[in-house]
Scaffold this motif. Structure first.
Motif, short mmCIF file in Angstrom:
data_model
loop_
_atom_site.label_atom_id
_atom_site.label_comp_id
_atom_site.label_asym_id
_atom_site.label_seq_id
_atom_site.Cartn_x
_atom_site.Cartn_y
_atom_site.Cartn_z
N LEU A 77 0.89 -1.11 -0.13
CA LEU A 77 0.22 -0.10 0.03
C LEU A 77 0.83 1.07 -0.01
N TYR B 84 -2.06 -4.88 -9.41
CA TYR B 84 -2.15 -5.51 -7.99
C TYR B 84 -2.32 -7.10 -8.39
N HIS C 283 -4.87 -12.97 -5.50
CA HIS C 283 -4.31 -12.01 -6.36
C HIS C 283 -2.86 -11.70 -6.37
N GLY D 193 -4.02 -3.36 2.65
CA GLY D 193 -5.03 -3.83 1.84
C GLY D 193 -4.57 -5.26 1.29
N GLY D 194 -5.34 -5.56 0.09
CA GLY D 194 -4.98 -6.51 -0.73
C GLY D 194 -5.95 -7.70 -0.57
N SER E 191 -9.13 -0.02 1.19
CA SER E 191 -9.38 -1.09 0.27
C SER E 191 -9.77 -2.36 1.13
N HIS E 192 -8.76 -3.50 1.12
CA HIS E 192 -9.24 -4.47 1.86
C HIS E 192 -8.97 -4.28 3.53
N TRP F 175 -12.05 -11.74 -7.63
CA TRP F 175 -11.47 -11.62 -6.37
C TRP F 175 -12.55 -11.76 -5.18
N ARG G 170 -11.66 -0.58 -9.06
CA ARG G 170 -11.23 -1.64 -8.15
C ARG G 170 -12.44 -1.78 -7.15
N HIS H 23 -8.13 4.23 -7.63
CA HIS H 23 -8.36 3.40 -6.21
C HIS H 23 -7.25 3.95 -5.22
#
Ligand SMILES: CC(=O)N[C@@H](C)C(=O)N[C@@H](C)C(=O)O
Length: 823
Positions: free
Chosen positions: A5, A325, A396, A597-598, A676-677, A717, A769, A799
């Motif tokens: 990130l 990513y 991912h 994130g991710g 994000s995540h 995802w 995203r 994003h």
């Protein structure tokens, strides 16, 4: 292709008052009680303010939608933040050997955000380098850096005698190629849009490669625009028209799928070669139409045989999904005949002229992923990285592997060349041992003089390290120093020496020079010399603030280990803890829990301006690398898909308990931040542990997977993370009601009724995203139930929310928002 990130930002000078009119997208909603909103008309929403407390007096509209105390805080934090963002970033470096053999020239590419222009300012700074003794290297720096304006990329030729500068157009103008010699511009070429569009200068498709003779350059650029239908007063015009025609217009034509987030509107990446003597550009023929190409390199030349180009190809079959990513997009290496030959060998002298010579050859058919192709200096083998674990599992990003194929010395290519495993995927990372490869880039020329040792950077738990890899024996050694917990990144090689940069959460980037010290015939050691440099020097104030901080990397034992967990997933995960080193009456600073994130990404122990700023204004940071992060072996990583929202949430709660038990955090002053995540985790945490956090902030958070699956560029995802790699139903564009129910149940929105935590939302309106609808839906739902919410939408951001002004405004608001609730 960064796997972490990005939170770092920089800037130039500007004043606070200028910021005020720039907040029209900020919407504050009031705390539940007592509340007196000013105006709710849609036009006034942006400056809507609520005053609390009985003695507030007549309501006054504040310019930022802030009360006077908060506005004061805003002004003082923004002044300090500018000092942090002024620190420059070291992006790349090259070593150019001098003719007389004494020392070399080091060229550094540096950047600094230009806040006023809302752009990244890029410049280069060079130094003459000479190794004076075993423990001293001298860098004589040029007095000033030189700014590069309008430059998309620079690529020195292999000998260092020429420099290619590419300027991509901002409109429909030609792309500009400049060839510079040591003292002047030697050639300039303007390549019209009818030949190709912008050159890919970053990301997966980037690839610019000089041939050995320095006469040809292979590169990747957008295909020319497809023709569009033309309409006029009499309807459709057959055969199109010229631009000069009046009374007519171009239609849109068919929609073409792109590679999603940050690739919106970009056309298919295709391969070209320019002859820098004649300026002639040729498209490389024979590549399958559905293939997107990138990362081109020249194959070694074999006398009397046509020369080949090697490139990476990604198929668009059945359709393109988001690739940013995402290492799980299948790709392979291909060879194709180059369109020009070296001037020394005439076309007619070359063997073979059959039509099939022009078709491409797939070199890596037996493996689902192959990229970053690099030839050994003697041209005998081709080494490449593979993300096959990621492609095969659907995660991912995952643990990489390194491979080698022998290159045919007779130039006869075959599709069934044996692929040798050089560094396999590490399943379970044993304590203090190599956890596997996690690389986000390779040097153009990563080789030591033995011709078989590669130098590369890779994530190793919560740090980035420099590794040497012998590609014949498979031997991997960590060569950057381990003791300090700093993160290291290799910039370039100087013969058998390494120019690197290292930093920590509290130490700005420093340049290091690594020298190989022969100990015995079989073992080698590296010494790292300090390089004094004018780059990345913070102000006196920032230096003093940073020197009052400390950091450590904590090992956090997993709670509730069961037999169903793999060994790798039962081992401790890590958290980076940053705090003040001065004890103030034993009182703990308020804590920010920071979540990447991710989810298959990692927070590294490297310097981040925005996080250093937050620590400097009086917060401790707990940066959690929950199981599923990169750098901890494949079993730990693969333990997360299917358990998102529970295993990762519990790891974060365990890490928080750990610092509370150690007396390092005050349980009543804990905030949480993630993008994000990381925003998925943050919103899960405020729902599942509603009494734990006094405030939260999220950047483009995933709040509702059932909404995201129909709107994101990576619907696959949602399936992988919500069901797990093994149990996932095959991904479909038409999710069933049962799938949507499962996705909703795994999402933060399913815990929304319990949330009480005041939450700041930072949203990029152009995000493909995690589209802005995810954050907005959740924020509106919180507001509906009376939870305090503030929303800032950045209309032109994607994003990453990385545009300089947006990044600045985001972290400034995070600092101010948390201060408000941590009094
Ligand atoms: C693969 C991916 O993009 N996942 C997003 C939900 C996410 O968390 N992105 C990370 C990389 C981020 O930090 O933005």
């Amino acid at each position: 292709m960064a796997r972490v990130l990005c939170t770092s930002i920089t800037s130039s000078n500007w004043c606070v008052s200028w910021l005020r009119p720039r907040l029209p997208h900020s919407v504050s909603s009031p705390p539940p009680n007592p509340v007196r909103p000013l105006s709710l008309s849609p036009k006034r929403l942006s400056t809507f303010i609520a005053m609390t407390g009985s003695g507030a007096g007549p309501l006054k509209e504040m310019p930022l939608g802030l009360d006077p105390t908060t506005e004061e805080e805003y002004a003082s934090q923004s002044k300090l933040f500018q000092e942090f963002i002024n620190i420059s970033n070291i992006d790349k470096a090259w070593i150019i050997k001098s003719d007389c053999g004494k020392g070399s020239k080091a060229v550094f590419s540096i950047s600094q955000p230009n806040l006023l222009a809302n752009k990244k300012r890029k410049f280069i700074l060079s130094a003459h380098t000479s190794k004076e003794s075993d423990n001293y290297v001298n860098f004589q720096w040029a007095p000033f850096p030189v700014e590069l304006t309008g430059v998309s990329t620079i690529v020195p030729s292999p000998s260092g005698s020429k420099l290619l500068i590419v300027r991509n157009p901002e409109n429909e103008s030609p792309t500009q190629f400049e060839i510079w010699g040591p003292s002047q511009l030697e050639k300039e070429f303007h390549i019209p849009q009818s030949v190709h569009g912008s050159v890919y200068a970053e990301g997966w498709f980037e690839g610019i490669s000089w041939n050995a003779n320095e006469t040809l350059i292979a590169y990747v650029a957008e295909e020319p625009s497809p023709s569009k239908p033309t309409f006029g007063g009499l309807g459709y015009k057959k055969g199109g028209l010229t631009d000069k025609d009046c009374g007519s217009w171009k239609g849109q034509g068919d929609w073409v799928e792109d590679w999603g987030e940050t690739y919106a509107g970009k056309r298919q990446p295709a391969l070209f070669v320019i002859n820098i003597n004649s300026g002639e550009v040729r498209a490389v023929e024979g590549i399958t139409k559905s293939l997107s190409v990138g990362q081109v390199v020249w194959a070694p030349s074999t006398k009397g045989v046509h020369q080949y180009l090697i490139f990476v190809g990604w198929s668009s079959d059945p359709r393109k999904l988001g690739i940013k990513y995402c290492y799980n997009r299948a790709c392979a290496l291909y060879a194709i005949r180059a369109p020009f030959q070296d001037s020394e060998v005439g076309e007619s002298e070359l063997k073979g002229n059959a039509a099939e010579d022009y078709s491409m050859v797939s070199l890596t058919q037996s493996i689902s992923s192959a990229f970053y192709p690099r030839f050994s200096p003697d041209g005998k083998f081709l080494v490449f990285l593979s993300a096959k674990s990621s492609v095969d599992s659907g995660a991912h990003s995952a643990t990489d592997s390194l491979h080698r194929i022998d290159w045919p010395t007779d130039g006869k290519l075959c599709t069934s060349a044996q692929i040798v495993d050089v560094v396999p995927v590490v399943m379970c990372a044993e304590d203090n041992c190599f956890p596997g490869l996690y690389c986000s880039s390779f040097l153009r020329s990563p080789w030591l003089s033995d011709g078989c040792t590669m130098i590369l950077s890779s994530y190793w738990r919560s740090t980035e390290v420099i590794l040497s890899v012998n590609v014949l024996s498979g031997n991997v050694s960590r060569i950057s120093t381990a003791e300090s917990n700093f993160s290291w990144n290799v910039l370039t090689l100087d013969g058998d020496s390494i120019v690197a940069v290292c930093s920590s959460p509290i130490d700005v980037p420093q340049i290091k020079y690594g020298c190989l010290v022969e100990k015995e015939a079989t073992s080698t050691a590296w010494t790292w010399l300090d390089v004094s440099s004018p780059i990345s020097r913070p102000s006196e104030k920032v230096r003093s603030l940073l020197s009052s901080l400390q950091f450590s990397i904590m090992k956090i034992p997993v709670k509730g280990v069961s037999d169903s967990l793999t060994k790798g997933a039962s081992k401790p995960f890590e958290a980076i803890f940053v705090s003040s080193n001065s004890k103030k009456n034993d009182a703990c600073d308020p804590l920010i829990v920071m979540l990447h994130g991710g989810p298959h990404s990692v927070s590294l122990s490297s310097f981040s301006k925005s996080l250093a700023f937050l620590s400097s204004i009086g917060y401790s940071l707990l940066i959690v690398n929950y199981r599923g992060s990169l750098g901890f072996g494949e079993e730990a990583l693969q333990s997360l898909p299917g358990k998102v929202g529970s295993q990762d949430v519990n790891d974060v709660l365990t890490a928080i308990d750990h610092v509370i038990e150690m007396g390092l955090a005050n349980p009543s002053k804990i905030t949480v931040l993630g993008g994000s995540h990381g925003g998925f985790l943050t919103t899960h945490l405020i729902g599942q542990a509603p009494d734990k956090f006094v405030a939260a902030a999220v950047r483009n958070p995933v709040c509702n997977l059932a909404l995201m699956v129909g709107t994101t560029d990576i619907p696959d995802w949602c399936y992988v993370e919500a069901y797990g790699s093994e149990k996932k139903p095959s991904f479909t564009e038409a999710p069933s009601a049962e799938h949507l129910t499962h996705l909703h149940g795994m999402s933060p929105i399913s815990h929304l009724p319990k949330v009480k935590t005041p939450t700041l939302f930072l949203l990029g309106a152009q995000d493909l995203r995690v589209p802005v609808s995810n954050g907005l839906q959740y924020a509106r739902a919180l507001r509906e139930k009376g939870v305090e919410v503030k929303v800032i939408v950045f209309p032109h951001d994607v994003h990453g929310i990385e545009r300089p002004q947006s990044d600045f405004e985001s972290f400034l608001n995070i600092g101010v928002w948390f201060k408000k609730y941590c009094k």
